[in-house]
Design an enzyme around this catalytic site. Sequence first.
Site, mmCIF file in Angstrom:
data_model
loop_
_atom_site.group_PDB
_atom_site.id
_atom_site.type_symbol
_atom_site.label_atom_id
_atom_site.label_comp_id
_atom_site.label_asym_id
_atom_site.label_seq_id
_atom_site.Cartn_x
_atom_site.Cartn_y
_atom_site.Cartn_z
ATOM 1 N N THR A 33 34.044 -8.648 24.917
ATOM 2 C CA THR A 33 35.359 -8.548 25.336
ATOM 3 C C THR A 33 35.415 -7.319 26.241
ATOM 4 O O THR A 33 35.015 -6.152 25.983
ATOM 5 C CB THR A 33 36.153 -8.227 23.914
ATOM 6 O OG1 THR A 33 36.280 -9.628 23.264
ATOM 7 C CG2 THR A 33 37.571 -7.685 24.394
ATOM 8 N N CYS A 60 44.623 -3.931 21.398
ATOM 9 C CA CYS A 60 44.083 -4.966 20.659
ATOM 10 C C CYS A 60 43.013 -4.632 19.847
ATOM 11 O O CYS A 60 42.426 -3.510 19.918
ATOM 12 C CB CYS A 60 43.781 -6.326 21.689
ATOM 13 S SG CYS A 60 45.008 -6.833 22.737
ATOM 14 N N HIS A 67 39.642 -11.339 18.932
ATOM 15 C CA HIS A 67 40.274 -10.498 19.783
ATOM 16 C C HIS A 67 41.654 -10.647 19.509
ATOM 17 O O HIS A 67 42.281 -11.335 19.935
ATOM 18 C CB HIS A 67 39.874 -10.722 21.188
ATOM 19 C CG HIS A 67 40.843 -9.788 22.309
ATOM 20 N ND1 HIS A 67 40.362 -9.644 23.529
ATOM 21 C CD2 HIS A 67 41.588 -8.809 22.135
ATOM 22 C CE1 HIS A 67 40.944 -8.849 24.179
ATOM 23 N NE2 HIS A 67 41.803 -8.420 23.348
#
Lengths: 162, 204
Positions: free
Chosen positions: A24, A30, A47
């Site tokens: 990611t 997040c 995520h």
Amino acid sequence: MKEKITKIGMAEVSAAKHPAVLITLGLGSCVGICLYDKAKKVVGMAHIMLPSSREIKNNNNKAKFADTAVELLLEDMLGLGAQRHRITAKIAGGAQMFSFSSANELMKIGERNVQAVKSELVRLSIPVIAEDVGGNYGRTIEFYSENGDLGIKTIGHGIHVI
Amino acid sequence: MTVNYENLNSMQIDVFKELGNIGAGNAVTALSKMLNKKVNMEVPKVRILEFKEVPELLNGAEMPVAGIYFRVQGDISGNIMFIIPEDSSKTLINMLMGTCRDRAEFDEMDRSALEEIGNILAGSYISSLSALADMKITISVPALAIDMVGAVLSVPIIQFGQMGDSVMLIETRFFEGDTQVKGYFLLIPDMGSFTKLLEKLGVA
């Protein structure tokens, strides 16, 4: 054998068999949830963007919320042969990117996301074996099926592995 | 009724485009005054994107950017954010301070220069919005983050995330002489304010 690299975007989950790397890029408030079955070398990453699907009307996308994404990811991993009782978790992200002087609930979203992820993992009896959360900076994370290492890159806050 | 960007009709999108146009136009005029230089602007592009498409548009989630964030309050509430890529930020700082330094990092002075640029841009943007929609709107002091674009954008995207699965992004490019500066603008009304804004703009 060449490892398969998969990028996981916001509100996405993905699981893979060895050899694989799940990535990611630019994680902010997040949270990246990284699950691993060491014996089977099955990896999974979620995520998530928001703590709770129950606070939002438009909640069809299960991968978006801490309280629904982990189960979704677990299903995918079990489908690849992972055993639930062996799964461990590493988590990263949940930064507070901006500091406002006024108390604004939404500015603490990173912290709330981290708490929601942790309580969901407790609920599902998945132990958190390592974490790199909070702060005020972004993170790129790379999760390796080889050994369950989670590499973390930042701008100005170093590179390390948890 | 839940309103989100996926459900906007073409007329509503046109109104937002026009809003983007006028707002960006005013912002660039203000910038031009501040720099005391003629600044030209391309017609802004308004895009409605899925979350995962956003970092790609901005050359990948790891690209360093400056994000200047404001809280908006009054007849409608929400947030606005300017995203300026790192190289464009450096150009703007040089323009503002009359320097031509190649900065490796941003110091305190650079950071306040960026906040000030954000202030001018956001202030003129919001004043045109409030004139257009006949609303009283004020903005907070700026908050600045210089980091990976994915991380900076996660904050407004999470706000959009409470309404749907897409964001509205207004892309503005402006030029001073041969120097190109790129900027992105996000307007994120709070949930109740979105409908109100559409009503005020006469396209509910």
